[in-house]
Scaffold this motif. Structure first.
Motif, PDB file in Angstrom:
ATOM      1  N   GLU A 170       0.796  -1.028  -0.161  1.00 32.24           N
ATOM      2  CA  GLU A 170       0.352   0.115  -0.202  1.00 32.24           C
ATOM      3  C   GLU A 170       1.002   1.052  -0.340  1.00 32.24           C
ATOM      4  OE1 GLU A 170      -2.104  -0.094   2.955  1.00 32.24           O
ATOM      5  OE2 GLU A 170      -3.709  -2.093   2.701  1.00 32.24           O
ATOM      6  N   ALA A 171       2.101   1.131   0.719  1.00 35.04           N
ATOM      7  CA  ALA A 171       3.344   2.266   0.497  1.00 35.04           C
ATOM      8  C   ALA A 171       3.408   2.261  -0.436  1.00 35.04           C
ATOM      9  CB  ALA A 171       4.125   1.961   1.823  1.00 35.04           C
ATOM     10  N   ALA A 172       4.254   1.027  -1.042  1.00 32.22           N
ATOM     11  CA  ALA A 172       4.223   2.164  -2.696  1.00 32.22           C
ATOM     12  C   ALA A 172       3.143   2.547  -3.517  1.00 32.22           C
ATOM     13  CB  ALA A 172       4.500  -0.075  -3.044  1.00 32.22           C
ATOM     14  N   GLU A 173       1.945   1.926  -3.793  1.00 32.59           N
ATOM     15  CA  GLU A 173       1.467   2.078  -4.464  1.00 32.59           C
ATOM     16  C   GLU A 173       0.940   3.688  -3.765  1.00 32.59           C
ATOM     17  OE1 GLU A 173      -3.313   1.194  -6.658  1.00 32.59           O
ATOM     18  OE2 GLU A 173      -2.539  -0.300  -4.761  1.00 32.59           O
ATOM     19  N   HIS A 174       0.768   3.893  -2.905  1.00 34.15           N
ATOM     20  CA  HIS A 174       0.726   5.461  -2.837  1.00 34.15           C
ATOM     21  C   HIS A 174       1.812   6.280  -2.707  1.00 34.15           C
ATOM     22  CE1 HIS A 174      -1.138   9.312  -0.490  1.00 34.15           C
ATOM     23  NE2 HIS A 174       0.684   8.980   0.252  1.00 34.15           N
ATOM     24  N   GLY A 175       3.279   6.026  -3.146  1.00 35.87           N
ATOM     25  CA  GLY A 175       3.992   6.631  -3.960  1.00 35.87           C
ATOM     26  C   GLY A 175       3.935   6.752  -5.545  1.00 35.87           C
ATOM     27  N   LEU A 176       3.958   5.783  -5.844  1.00 37.12           N
ATOM     28  CA  LEU A 176       3.413   5.823  -7.371  1.00 37.12           C
ATOM     29  C   LEU A 176       2.510   6.806  -7.982  1.00 37.12           C
ATOM     30  CD1 LEU A 176       4.609   1.734  -7.622  1.00 37.12           C
ATOM     31  CD2 LEU A 176       5.558   4.218  -8.321  1.00 37.12           C
ATOM     32  N   ILE A 177       1.747   6.650  -6.546  1.00 36.84           N
ATOM     33  CA  ILE A 177       0.726   7.668  -7.876  1.00 36.84           C
ATOM     34  C   ILE A 177       0.917   8.505  -7.432  1.00 36.84           C
ATOM     35  CG2 ILE A 177      -1.790   8.405  -6.722  1.00 36.84           C
ATOM     36  CD1 ILE A 177      -2.388   5.349  -5.815  1.00 36.84           C
ATOM     37  N   LYS A 178       1.508   9.448  -7.046  1.00 39.14           N
ATOM     38  CA  LYS A 178       2.315  10.489  -6.472  1.00 39.14           C
ATOM     39  C   LYS A 178       2.703  10.945  -7.175  1.00 39.14           C
ATOM     40  CE  LYS A 178       3.933  13.523  -2.556  1.00 39.14           C
ATOM     41  NZ  LYS A 178       5.066  13.859  -1.563  1.00 39.14           N
ATOM     42  N   VAL A 179       3.957  10.009  -7.526  1.00 40.10           N
ATOM     43  CA  VAL A 179       5.632  10.424  -8.570  1.00 40.10           C
ATOM     44  C   VAL A 179       4.130  10.166 -10.129  1.00 40.10           C
ATOM     45  CG1 VAL A 179       6.807   9.115 -10.153  1.00 40.10           C
ATOM     46  CG2 VAL A 179       6.782   8.630  -7.576  1.00 40.10           C
ATOM     47  N   LEU A 180       3.409   9.651  -9.905  1.00 35.35           N
ATOM     48  CA  LEU A 180       2.847   9.355 -11.525  1.00 35.35           C
ATOM     49  C   LEU A 180       1.681  11.124 -11.704  1.00 35.35           C
ATOM     50  CD1 LEU A 180       1.452   6.123 -12.444  1.00 35.35           C
ATOM     51  CD2 LEU A 180       2.983   7.694 -13.899  1.00 35.35           C
ATOM     52  N   LEU A 190       3.804   0.585 -11.077  1.00 33.59           N
ATOM     53  CA  LEU A 190       2.145   0.724 -10.555  1.00 33.59           C
ATOM     54  C   LEU A 190       2.041  -1.089 -10.608  1.00 33.59           C
ATOM     55  CD1 LEU A 190      -0.046   2.075  -8.847  1.00 33.59           C
ATOM     56  CD2 LEU A 190      -0.310   2.701 -10.936  1.00 33.59           C
ATOM     57  N   GLY A 191       1.356  -1.390 -11.882  1.00 27.70           N
ATOM     58  CA  GLY A 191       1.590  -2.233 -12.795  1.00 27.70           C
ATOM     59  C   GLY A 191       1.877  -3.107 -11.429  1.00 27.70           C
ATOM     60  N   VAL A 192       2.875  -3.756 -11.199  1.00 33.98           N
ATOM     61  CA  VAL A 192       3.742  -4.716 -10.228  1.00 33.98           C
ATOM     62  C   VAL A 192       2.777  -4.666  -8.758  1.00 33.98           C
ATOM     63  CG1 VAL A 192       5.716  -5.739  -9.347  1.00 33.98           C
ATOM     64  CG2 VAL A 192       6.314  -4.230 -11.141  1.00 33.98           C
ATOM     65  N   VAL A 193       2.379  -4.090  -8.464  1.00 33.29           N
ATOM     66  CA  VAL A 193       1.200  -3.682  -6.803  1.00 33.29           C
ATOM     67  C   VAL A 193       0.274  -4.861  -7.490  1.00 33.29           C
ATOM     68  CG1 VAL A 193       0.538  -2.204  -5.522  1.00 33.29           C
ATOM     69  CG2 VAL A 193       2.968  -2.158  -6.056  1.00 33.29           C
ATOM     70  N   GLN A 194      -0.376  -3.834  -8.689  1.00 32.87           N
ATOM     71  CA  GLN A 194      -1.291  -4.364  -8.862  1.00 32.87           C
ATOM     72  C   GLN A 194      -1.794  -6.312  -9.532  1.00 32.87           C
ATOM     73  OE1 GLN A 194      -2.440  -1.840 -12.037  1.00 32.87           O
ATOM     74  NE2 GLN A 194      -3.689   0.051 -11.326  1.00 32.87           N
ATOM     75  N   ASN A 195      -0.591  -6.256  -9.659  1.00 33.71           N
ATOM     76  CA  ASN A 195      -0.192  -7.807 -10.293  1.00 33.71           C
ATOM     77  C   ASN A 195      -0.562  -8.598  -8.304  1.00 33.71           C
ATOM     78  OD1 ASN A 195       0.372  -7.761 -12.935  1.00 33.71           O
ATOM     79  ND2 ASN A 195       1.818  -7.999 -12.364  1.00 33.71           N
ATOM     80  N   ILE A 239      -0.956  -5.726 -16.269  1.00 33.51           N
ATOM     81  CA  ILE A 239      -0.573  -6.227 -17.310  1.00 33.51           C
ATOM     82  C   ILE A 239      -1.528  -4.809 -18.329  1.00 33.51           C
ATOM     83  CG2 ILE A 239      -0.681  -7.471 -19.140  1.00 33.51           C
ATOM     84  CD1 ILE A 239      -1.463  -9.445 -17.380  1.00 33.51           C
ATOM     85  N   ALA A 240      -2.099  -4.447 -18.096  1.00 32.08           N
ATOM     86  CA  ALA A 240      -1.699  -2.436 -19.038  1.00 32.08           C
ATOM     87  C   ALA A 240      -1.360  -1.891 -18.305  1.00 32.08           C
ATOM     88  CB  ALA A 240      -3.720  -2.619 -18.630  1.00 32.08           C
ATOM     89  N   GLU A 241      -0.883  -1.328 -17.192  1.00 29.50           N
ATOM     90  CA  GLU A 241       0.389  -0.702 -16.580  1.00 29.50           C
ATOM     91  C   GLU A 241       1.258  -0.981 -17.212  1.00 29.50           C
ATOM     92  OE1 GLU A 241      -0.170   2.454 -15.054  1.00 29.50           O
ATOM     93  OE2 GLU A 241      -2.016   1.969 -15.196  1.00 29.50           O
ATOM     94  N   GLY A 262       8.822  -8.879 -18.396  1.00 26.85           N
ATOM     95  CA  GLY A 262       8.848  -9.082 -17.076  1.00 26.85           C
ATOM     96  C   GLY A 262       7.785 -10.149 -16.278  1.00 26.85           C
ATOM     97  N   MET A 263       7.084  -9.074 -15.988  1.00 26.27           N
ATOM     98  CA  MET A 263       6.432  -8.572 -14.825  1.00 26.27           C
ATOM     99  C   MET A 263       5.300  -9.048 -15.997  1.00 26.27           C
ATOM    100  SD  MET A 263       7.530  -7.485 -11.769  1.00 26.27           S
ATOM    101  CE  MET A 263       9.323  -7.114 -11.811  1.00 26.27           C
ATOM    102  N   ILE A 264       4.777  -9.399 -16.741  1.00 26.03           N
ATOM    103  CA  ILE A 264       3.917  -9.524 -17.820  1.00 26.03           C
ATOM    104  C   ILE A 264       3.961 -10.736 -17.431  1.00 26.03           C
ATOM    105  CG2 ILE A 264       2.756  -9.650 -19.966  1.00 26.03           C
ATOM    106  CD1 ILE A 264       3.511  -6.809 -20.578  1.00 26.03           C
ATOM    107  N   GLY A 265       5.214 -11.403 -17.586  1.00 22.41           N
ATOM    108  CA  GLY A 265       4.744 -12.501 -17.183  1.00 22.41           C
ATOM    109  C   GLY A 265       4.714 -13.319 -16.389  1.00 22.41           C
ATOM    110  N   LEU A 266       4.975 -12.442 -15.184  1.00 23.14           N
ATOM    111  CA  LEU A 266       4.619 -13.200 -13.927  1.00 23.14           C
ATOM    112  C   LEU A 266       3.040 -12.991 -13.948  1.00 23.14           C
ATOM    113  CD1 LEU A 266       5.411 -13.925 -10.874  1.00 23.14           C
ATOM    114  CD2 LEU A 266       5.413 -11.221 -10.133  1.00 23.14           C
ATOM    115  N   ALA A 267       2.296 -12.147 -14.149  1.00 21.16           N
ATOM    116  CA  ALA A 267       1.113 -11.841 -14.133  1.00 21.16           C
ATOM    117  C   ALA A 267       0.137 -12.546 -14.719  1.00 21.16           C
ATOM    118  CB  ALA A 267       0.563 -10.071 -14.884  1.00 21.16           C
TER     119      ALA A 267
END
Length: 535
Positions: free
Chosen positions: A345-355, A368-373, A382-384, A400-405
Motif C-alpha cells: 500500500e505504501a508503494a502504491e501511494h508513492g507511485l500514484i504521487k509520482v505519476l 504500479l503494474g507490479v503492485v497491482q499484479n 498487465i495494462a500498466e 518480465g512482469m507481464i510474464g509473472l502476471a
C-alpha cells in the motif's frame, strides 16, 4: 548568445527558438520569460522578480504570470504537472532546471568552414561547439557517431541509425542529459581527444563504437569512457548474424541502452560514495545500486535508507520516490514481513504521487503494474506494464512482469514468451535472475517440475541473493524426492532470510485464481518437506 537544451536552440541575438531545424513561433513576453529564466538558471527566481523583469514592474495578476509561464512550458514541450524544464517551487518562485549548454551565435562565431583538421596534434572541437560550463551533470553523455569500418552506403545508414536511436533512447534514462544528435554528428569522421571533448561539451561520459561487416555477420564494438580520467568504464562486443538490418538496429540499441543504464547507476554511485556532502541524487544512485545487488532484507533496508535520506533533502525527488516504492514492493513481494499489505500500500501511494507529478514516468507505470499484479489485480497490472512499454520500449522488466502476471491468472503457458522478450532486450540485465525465476514458477504451475528446477538453478547461478528462488527450489526438489538437496536449498534460503515461514507464504497469495492456488498449495507442502519452518 545561443542556449542549447534537449532538441531546442534558443537564440537571444535573433530572438528565435528552434526545435531542430524548425523555427517556433513565440510571443514576445513568453520569449522574454524564457530568456530570463534560462539566464538565471543557477537560482530560484521569485514572482516579483519576474514581474519586474518582464512587465517592467507594472501591476499584473497572478493569472497573467501563470498564463505566460504555462505558455513558455508548452512551447518547449513541458507541462505544469511534469515540470521537466521549468520547476515551480511553492512560495519561493521558479527555476529553469533543464540542462543548458551555451554556444556562440553566428554573429560572433568563426565560420563553420574554418575547422581544425583532425591531423593536427591536439584535435579540437568545431569552432561553433558549445562553451564549457563549470560542472558536468550526472549521467551527462555524448554518443559519438559510430565508425563504419569498410561498409558501403547501406551500412553507413545503419551505423548512423544506431547512433541516432541510441542518443534518443539514452535520454529516457532517469536523470540523464544526452548531447543532441546534431551536435554529436559534427564530430563524424574526426579524430577526437576524448578528455578535451568532455571538457568542452561539459559531459562526464563519452560513448564511442564501430561497426564492421564480414560475409553474413556484423560485429559491433562499444566503449564507455569517463572523460575525467580517460578510463574505459565498460566495453562490449556484439557479434550477430545479419538478418534484417532495421530489426538488428532496434535490438542492439535496446541492449546497449539497458546495459548502459546499469553501468551509469554504478558509476554515479561510486562517485557519490566519495562525496563528503551527498545530495539527493547522490543518495538516489546509491539506493538503486543496493536494489540491483539482490532482493534480501539487508539490501532492501539499505536501499530504503538511502531513498529516505534523499527525500529528506528533496521531498519532491520523483526518482527517489519511485526507488523507495520499488524497495517496498520487493520487501512485500518477497515475504520479508508479516505486514506485506502495508508495504504494498505504501508503494502504491508513492507511485500514484509520482505519476501525478510526472504522468509519463515509464518505470513508475511499470512498478504500479507490479503492485497491482501482487494484489489480485493482474489485468490492471498487465495494462500498466503495457503502458510503460509504450513510453519506453527498452523497459525489459515490464515484459518480465507481464510474464509473472500470466502465472497469477492461470495462463502460465504464456509466460515463457514474455520472459524471452525481456531477455532478448536485456540479456545481462541486473534483474534477469527474477525473470528466470518467473519462468521457473510457470513451469512449476504447469507441473513440469524438472524444467522448473533447471530454471531455478539458473536463476540462483545468476544471482544467489534472492531467497525466494532458494525456497522454491527446495520445494521442487522435495516434491521430486531429492530431500537432501531440498534441505540444502532451504538452508541457503534461510541464511538470506531467517524469518521466512511457510505460513507467511501460504497466507499471502497474490491471486485468487483457483488454478494458481492449487499449484501453490503443493509448493507449500514441498517447502515443509524440505525443512522450511511452518511458523
Amino acid at each position: 548568445m545561443r542556449y542549447l537544451f534537449e532538441e531546442f536552440a534558443f537564440d537571444t541575438d535573433r530572438r528565435e527558438l528552434y526545435r531542430g531545424a524548425e523555427i517556433l513561433s513565440v510571443a514576445p513576453q513568453v520569449f522574454d520569460l524564457l530568456d530570463y529564466l534560462i539566464r538565471n538558471r543557477e537560482r530560484v527566481v521569485s514572482k516579483d522578480e519576474l514581474v519586474k523583469a518582464i512587465w517592467n514592474g507594472r501591476a499584473v495578476s497572478e493569472v497573467a504570470v501563470t498564463t505566460r509561464l504555462n505558455a513558455a512550458r508548452s512551447t518547449i514541450g513541458d507541462s505544469g504537472s511534469e515540470q521537466r524544464l521549468i520547476k515551480t517551487l511553492p512560495r519561493k518562485g521558479f527555476r529553469f532546471v533543464g540542462r543548458v549548454l551555451e554556444a556562440q551565435t553566428s554573429e560572433s562565431a568563426a565560420s563553420a568552414n574554418d575547422r581544425i583538421e583532425p591531423s593536427e596534434p591536439a584535435p579540437a572541437l568545431p569552432d561553433n561547439a558549445p562553451i564549457a560550463m563549470n560542472s558536468p551533470e550526472r549521467l551527462s553523455i555524448v554518443v559519438l557517431p559510430f565508425i563504419n569500418l569498410g561498409g558501403g552506403l547501406e551500412q553507413d545508414y545503419f551505423v548512423d541509425g544506431i547512433t541516432e536511436s541510441l542518443t534518443t533512447d539514452l535520454s529516457r534514462i532517469a536523470g540523464s542529459f544526452v548531447i543532441a544528435r546534431n551536435t554529436a554528428f559534427t564530430f563524424k569522421a574526426k579524430t577526437i581527444d576524448v578528455r578535451k571533448l568532455g571538457t568542452e561539451l561539459n559531459v562526464r561520459y563519452v560513448l564511442e563504437g564501430s561497426v564492421q561487416r564480414g560475409d553474413n555477420r556484423l560485429r559491433i564494438n562499444v566503449q564507455l569512457i569517463d572523460v575525467e580520467t580517460g578510463n574505459h568504464l565498460w566495453a562490449e562486443r556484439f557479434d550477430k548474424t545479419i538478418t534484417d538490418l532495421f530489426d538488428m538496429q532496434d535490438e542492439i540499441v535496446s541492449r546497449l541502452a539497458n546495459t548502459l543504464n546499469a553501468q551509469f547507476i554504478e558509476a554515479e554511485a561510486r562517485r557519490a560514495e566519495r562525496s563528503q556532502h551527498p545530495d539527493a541524487m547522490d543518495l538516489y544512485f546509491q539506493g538503486r545500486v543496493h536494489v540491483n545487488k539482490g532482493i534480501t532484507p539487508e539490501y532492501m533496508a539499505q536501499a530504503c535508507g538511502f531513498f529516505d535520506r534523499a527525500l529528506t533533502l528533496d521531498p519532491g525527488n520523483i526518482e527517489a520516490m519511485a526507488g523507495l516504492a520499488q524497495a517496498n514492493i520487493a520487501i512485500g513481494a518477497s515475504f520479508f514481513t508479516d505486514d506485506r499489505t502495508g508495504y504494498l500500500e505504501a508503494a502504491e501511494h508513492g507511485l500514484i504521487k509520482v505519476l501525478n507529478m510526472a504522468p509519463q514516468h515509464a518505470r513508475a507505470h511499470m512498478l504500479l503494474g507490479v503492485v497491482q499484479n501482487l494484489t489480485n489485480r493482474a489485468a490492471q497490472g498487465i495494462a500498466e506494464c503495457e503502458r510503460a512499454l509504450a513510453l519506453d520500449r527498452n523497459l525489459a522488466d515490464a515484459h518480465g512482469m507481464i510474464g509473472l502476471a500470466k502465472v497469477y491468472i492461470g495462463r502460465s503457458e504464456e509466460t515463457e514468451a514474455h520472459i524471452n522478450e525481456a531477455l532478448r532486450l536485456s540479456p545481462r540485465d541486473t534483474f534477469s535472475f527474477r525473470w528466470l525465476y518467473f519462468r521457473a514458477l510457470a513451469k512449476l504451475q504447469l507441473g513440469a517440475d524438472g524444467e522448473g528446477i533447471t530454471w531455478l538453478r539458473r536463476s540462483i547461478e545468476t544471482n544467489r541473493s534472492y531467497p525466494l528462488a532458494h525456497f522454491h527450489l527446495a520445494a521442487a526438489l522435495a516434491l521430486t524426492g531429492q530431500l537432501d538437496q531440498a534441505r540444502a536449498a532451504a538452508q541457503a534460503g534461510l541464511a538470506l532470510e531467517p524469518t521466512f515461514t511457510v505460513r507467511r507464504f501460504r497466507l499471502n497469495a497474490s491471486s485468487d485464481n483457483q488454478v494458481f492456488l492449487a499449484r501453490r498449495r503443493r509448493l507449500c507442502e514441498g517447502m515443509g518437506m524440505a525443512g522450511v519452518p511452518e511458523q
